[in-house]
Design a protein around this motif. Sequence first.
Motif, PDB file in Angstrom:
ATOM      1  N   ALA A  58      42.190  87.783  55.546  1.00  0.00           N
ATOM      2  CA  ALA A  58      43.326  87.652  54.647  1.00  0.00           C
ATOM      3  C   ALA A  58      44.209  86.484  55.081  1.00  0.00           C
ATOM      4  CB  ALA A  58      44.147  88.945  54.629  1.00  0.00           C
ATOM      5  N   GLU A  59      44.758  85.799  54.088  1.00  0.00           N
ATOM      6  CA  GLU A  59      45.678  84.690  54.334  1.00  0.00           C
ATOM      7  C   GLU A  59      47.041  85.055  53.757  1.00  0.00           C
ATOM      8  OE1 GLU A  59      44.593  81.907  55.917  1.00  0.00           O
ATOM      9  OE2 GLU A  59      42.529  82.655  56.020  1.00  0.00           O
ATOM     10  N   ALA A  98      58.254  86.441  42.405  1.00  0.00           N
ATOM     11  CA  ALA A  98      57.476  85.335  41.875  1.00  0.00           C
ATOM     12  C   ALA A  98      56.533  84.759  42.925  1.00  0.00           C
ATOM     13  CB  ALA A  98      58.416  84.243  41.362  1.00  0.00           C
ATOM     14  N   LYS A  99      56.792  85.035  44.197  1.00  0.00           N
ATOM     15  CA  LYS A  99      55.957  84.519  45.277  1.00  0.00           C
ATOM     16  C   LYS A  99      54.700  85.358  45.479  1.00  0.00           C
ATOM     17  CE  LYS A  99      59.983  82.800  47.851  1.00  0.00           C
ATOM     18  NZ  LYS A  99      61.031  83.352  46.958  1.00  0.00           N
ATOM     19  N   SER A 100      54.657  86.550  44.887  1.00  0.00           N
ATOM     20  CA  SER A 100      53.567  87.476  45.148  1.00  0.00           C
ATOM     21  C   SER A 100      52.375  87.197  44.251  1.00  0.00           C
ATOM     22  CB  SER A 100      54.047  88.914  44.940  1.00  0.00           C
ATOM     23  OG  SER A 100      52.977  89.820  45.125  1.00  0.00           O
ATOM     24  N   PRO A 122      46.874  94.818  53.844  1.00  0.00           N
ATOM     25  CA  PRO A 122      48.315  94.684  53.578  1.00  0.00           C
ATOM     26  C   PRO A 122      48.543  93.605  52.519  1.00  0.00           C
ATOM     27  CG  PRO A 122      47.851  94.628  55.937  1.00  0.00           C
ATOM     28  CD  PRO A 122      46.537  94.471  55.238  1.00  0.00           C
ATOM     29  N   GLU A 123      49.092  94.003  51.368  1.00  0.00           N
ATOM     30  CA  GLU A 123      49.378  93.004  50.342  1.00  0.00           C
ATOM     31  C   GLU A 123      50.742  92.360  50.550  1.00  0.00           C
ATOM     32  OE1 GLU A 123      50.429  94.253  46.319  1.00  0.00           O
ATOM     33  OE2 GLU A 123      50.171  96.340  46.927  1.00  0.00           O
ATOM     34  N   LEU A 126      55.852  88.460  54.311  1.00  0.00           N
ATOM     35  CA  LEU A 126      54.509  87.906  54.181  1.00  0.00           C
ATOM     36  C   LEU A 126      53.921  88.321  52.840  1.00  0.00           C
ATOM     37  CD1 LEU A 126      52.975  88.743  57.691  1.00  0.00           C
ATOM     38  CD2 LEU A 126      53.976  86.570  56.968  1.00  0.00           C
ATOM     39  N   TYR A 127      53.422  87.338  52.095  1.00  0.00           N
ATOM     40  CA  TYR A 127      52.764  87.585  50.825  1.00  0.00           C
ATOM     41  C   TYR A 127      51.285  87.243  50.948  1.00  0.00           C
ATOM     42  CZ  TYR A 127      57.518  87.570  48.897  1.00  0.00           C
ATOM     43  OH  TYR A 127      58.856  87.836  48.644  1.00  0.00           O
ATOM     44  N   LEU A 128      50.429  88.184  50.577  1.00  0.00           N
ATOM     45  CA  LEU A 128      48.989  87.942  50.592  1.00  0.00           C
ATOM     46  C   LEU A 128      48.640  86.887  49.552  1.00  0.00           C
ATOM     47  CD1 LEU A 128      46.110  88.834  51.545  1.00  0.00           C
ATOM     48  CD2 LEU A 128      46.170  90.509  49.685  1.00  0.00           C
ATOM     49  N   THR A 129      47.897  85.863  49.970  1.00  0.00           N
ATOM     50  CA  THR A 129      47.511  84.796  49.048  1.00  0.00           C
ATOM     51  C   THR A 129      46.007  84.754  48.792  1.00  0.00           C
ATOM     52  OG1 THR A 129      47.383  83.202  50.872  1.00  0.00           O
ATOM     53  CG2 THR A 129      49.484  83.366  49.687  1.00  0.00           C
TER      54      THR A 129
END
Length: 262
Positions: A16-17, A174-176, A225-226, A240-243
């Motif tokens: 995950a990033e 909006a970042k998610s 973890p999203e 932290l937002y999952l990308t």
Amino acid sequence: MAATGAHAAPTGSFTAEYDGYSHGLVSLKLSAALTLTPSGYSGRLALHTAGLVGFVAHVESDSQVSGHFDGGRLVPDKFSSTGVLHGTQRTVSMHWQDGNPVIDAIAPPPEEERTPVPPELRAHTIDALSAMAALVRQAGDNSHCDGAATVFDGRRLSRMEAHAVGRETPPPSAKSHYDLLALRCDFEGAEAAGFLKNEPEADQRRTRHGSAWLVPLVPGAPLVPERVVFEHKLLGQVTLYLTEFTALPGPVAQLPAPSRVQ
């Protein structure tokens, strides 16, 4: 943190990033990998500061762990970490003997900066990556994440607790890239030994809080973890937002280690 219950714990792997934000700006890039098998686990976490924060205060770290299960309990076998903090290259490697951490190599020596961690306090401690793996495994096993762990990284000792809040969708942003119904786990931690000599001990003992939203993005694979929100001593509150992610269910070979975050 024990992972016990009536359901079989999920096995498989994910990478995950994440993009991390503090004060509305990108401040952190993070890449993670975790593999769970019926008998053990392995994980890797690489991160560095980014954006303006990275220009002002460069921090980077790359940590790896492997371990086994003793019933429902995670027991680390080997842990290593390299990184840069305050312009100084830092390394540590440890192995566990009879459930206790043994430092194989560490630089710079902890006593240059910190008070010593007594051997009796290190007994039966685990590393931070193992604590995260325990949380993910227990959440997938029992749909809850209640537990506690004492964490030792070779320099300092911390006590961590986690508990399940319930199922909810993270606050809209909006970042998610992912806003899915998830299991929310709240956690808190505080340093208990190995304090920096040049900072007030009371500040270092302050409890810091966080939350993680764990979601089954691939059925049968470990929960991912999203979103994670936590307090960082240097950066303040970080989200932290999952990308990006890749996940595989079942007893699979370990996925490639996460790419070095750019």
